[in-house]
Design a protein around this motif. Structure first.
Motif, PDB file in Angstrom:
ATOM      1  N   GLY A 212     -51.576  35.421  19.191  1.00  0.00           N
ATOM      2  CA  GLY A 212     -50.181  35.766  19.635  1.00  0.00           C
ATOM      3  C   GLY A 212     -49.565  34.827  20.406  1.00  0.00           C
ATOM      4  N   ARG A 213     -49.901  33.739  20.852  1.00  0.00           N
ATOM      5  CA  ARG A 213     -49.293  32.974  21.574  1.00  0.00           C
ATOM      6  C   ARG A 213     -49.066  31.481  20.992  1.00  0.00           C
ATOM      7  NH1 ARG A 213     -53.488  33.124  26.629  1.00  0.00           N
ATOM      8  NH2 ARG A 213     -54.914  33.174  24.994  1.00  0.00           N
ATOM      9  N   ILE A 214     -48.106  30.590  21.481  1.00  0.00           N
ATOM     10  CA  ILE A 214     -47.842  29.681  21.041  1.00  0.00           C
ATOM     11  C   ILE A 214     -47.983  28.386  22.021  1.00  0.00           C
ATOM     12  CG2 ILE A 214     -45.814  28.283  20.083  1.00  0.00           C
ATOM     13  CD1 ILE A 214     -44.532  30.462  19.152  1.00  0.00           C
ATOM     14  N   VAL A 215     -48.418  27.305  21.519  1.00  0.00           N
ATOM     15  CA  VAL A 215     -48.992  26.119  22.253  1.00  0.00           C
ATOM     16  C   VAL A 215     -47.837  25.051  21.716  1.00  0.00           C
ATOM     17  CG1 VAL A 215     -50.497  24.468  23.234  1.00  0.00           C
ATOM     18  CG2 VAL A 215     -51.108  26.799  22.969  1.00  0.00           C
ATOM     19  N   LEU A 216     -46.985  24.598  22.500  1.00  0.00           N
ATOM     20  CA  LEU A 216     -46.120  23.296  22.165  1.00  0.00           C
ATOM     21  C   LEU A 216     -46.878  22.113  22.568  1.00  0.00           C
ATOM     22  CD1 LEU A 216     -42.790  24.774  23.273  1.00  0.00           C
ATOM     23  CD2 LEU A 216     -43.818  25.043  20.909  1.00  0.00           C
ATOM     24  N   GLN A 217     -47.340  21.342  21.525  1.00  0.00           N
ATOM     25  CA  GLN A 217     -48.009  19.961  22.070  1.00  0.00           C
ATOM     26  C   GLN A 217     -47.117  18.938  21.827  1.00  0.00           C
ATOM     27  OE1 GLN A 217     -51.714  19.513  20.111  1.00  0.00           O
ATOM     28  NE2 GLN A 217     -52.744  20.659  21.782  1.00  0.00           N
ATOM     29  N   TYR A 218     -46.975  17.893  22.664  1.00  0.00           N
ATOM     30  CA  TYR A 218     -46.089  16.702  22.771  1.00  0.00           C
ATOM     31  C   TYR A 218     -47.389  15.696  22.970  1.00  0.00           C
ATOM     32  CZ  TYR A 218     -42.622  20.235  23.641  1.00  0.00           C
ATOM     33  OH  TYR A 218     -41.782  21.281  23.719  1.00  0.00           O
ATOM     34  N   TRP A 219     -47.291  14.719  22.013  1.00  0.00           N
ATOM     35  CA  TRP A 219     -48.394  13.628  21.872  1.00  0.00           C
ATOM     36  C   TRP A 219     -47.400  12.244  22.310  1.00  0.00           C
ATOM     37  CZ3 TRP A 219     -53.742  13.929  21.768  1.00  0.00           C
ATOM     38  CH2 TRP A 219     -54.179  15.120  21.582  1.00  0.00           C
ATOM     39  N   PHE A 220     -48.058  11.499  23.059  1.00  0.00           N
ATOM     40  CA  PHE A 220     -47.541  10.014  23.354  1.00  0.00           C
ATOM     41  C   PHE A 220     -48.430   8.817  23.137  1.00  0.00           C
ATOM     42  CE2 PHE A 220     -46.062  13.457  26.329  1.00  0.00           C
ATOM     43  CZ  PHE A 220     -45.038  13.620  26.049  1.00  0.00           C
TER      44      PHE A 220
END
Length: 310
Positions: free
Chosen positions: A127-135
């Protein structure tokens, strides 16, 4: 007669209002792309940092593909980039550059730069969202000393780091986390430095470890061989990361999934072996990094909640 007409009309109007309210509610719920843009990190690089997060295309174009032979040696492999196979059975090796050269290799790897880029993904869990930003950084050259020392250092090609923002069921940000060395560090959203809705992330010099404040932080020695840690202790040199507010980087967002673009499925390492340097000696230090889709925090995005607060 009028009463009979007004009742159906009222019912119809009520139904229309209900439908309109539902449409308005759906329209108010932001898209994944909007969420990624709203909470995309702004990166504060150390004043002496030479590398910003780069697109992978120049690195891929400037690298040879190698395959592991049965005897453990590496041999050139014709393209295209593999998208299946045993993890670690392939590696990339930047032509004409070597991390064993430490400081002398910086100019060589800087030729692989490009417009600052973040590879963004959305994970839904419980029920949750994880926004991932890869560098992606073409070169990692860490030293506990500033300016970087030619005597104490660790280096490797193809550095992958990430920042995650956890949203609750109502799409409100609650936790932010950033990778650093063995694992990462997290903070409650309410305590994170921000510019509007966008978090400010301090990137440590050379190692590109992520954090939420300037200054020094002790490197977790569990990622290092015991012999290396013993050398630092013998020389009485503290193993530190250094972060500071130099350039602010606003990377371009590029969406990725576990299968697209095709390089996300590359089962090899993004670079040759790592190296560590001490006075009068340079040692190999394990294999290079693997790509995002093969890392633990991609497979379990909520792993960020187990990282220490910082």
């Amino acid at each position: 007669m009028r009463v009979g007409v007004r009742a159906p009309l009222a019912a119809a109007l009520a139904a229309g209002l209900t439908i309109a309210a539902g449409v308005a509610h759906a329209a108010a719920r932001p898209s994944e792309a909007a969420l990624l843009a709203r909470y995309a990190p702004l990166l504060l690089l150390h004043p002496q940092e030479r590398f910003a997060p780069a697109p992978v295309a120049p690195f891929l174009a400037g690298s040879d593909l190698l395959a592991r032979a049965p005897d453990g040696t590496w041999a050139p492999q014709p393209g295209p980039l593999p998208t299946s196979g045993a993890l670690g059975s392939f590696r990339l090796d930047v032509r004409g550059c070597s991390p064993a050269a430490a400081l002398d290799a910086v100019d060589c790897y800087s030729a692989l730069a490009g417009r600052p880029t973040a590879y963004a993904a959305v994970h839904r869990r419980s029920g949750r969202i994880v926004l991932q930003y890869w560098f992606f950084y073409p070169y990692n050259l860490w030293s506990p000393i500033v300016p970087p020392s030619g005597q104490f250092w660790q280096s490797h090609e193809g550095d992958w780091e990430e920042v995650s923002v956890l949203l609750d069921a109502r799409l409100r940000p609650v936790v932010i986390a950033g990778s650093r060395h063995c694992a990462g560090v997290r903070r409650d959203w309410s305590q994170a430095p921000r510019r509007g809705t966008r978090p400010l992330v301090y990137v440590s010099l050379g190692s590109h470890a992520n954090g939420f404040r300037p200054g020094t932080a002790t490197v977790d020695p569990k990622c290092w061989p015991k012999e290396g840690v013993a050398v630092y202790r013998a020389y009485n040199v503290a193993m530190l990361d250094h972060a500071g507010a130099g350039r602010t980087i606003d990377p371009k967002l590029v969406r990725v999934t576990s299968v697209a673009p095709s390089w996300m499925r590359f089962p090899g390492t993004w670079g040759e072996d790592q190296y560590i340097g001490f006075p009068d000696v340079v040692l190999r230090f394990g294999a290079g990094p693997i790509g995002p889709a093969f890392q633990d925090d991609w497979r379990d995005p909520l792993e960020m909640l187990t990282w220490p607060r910082g």
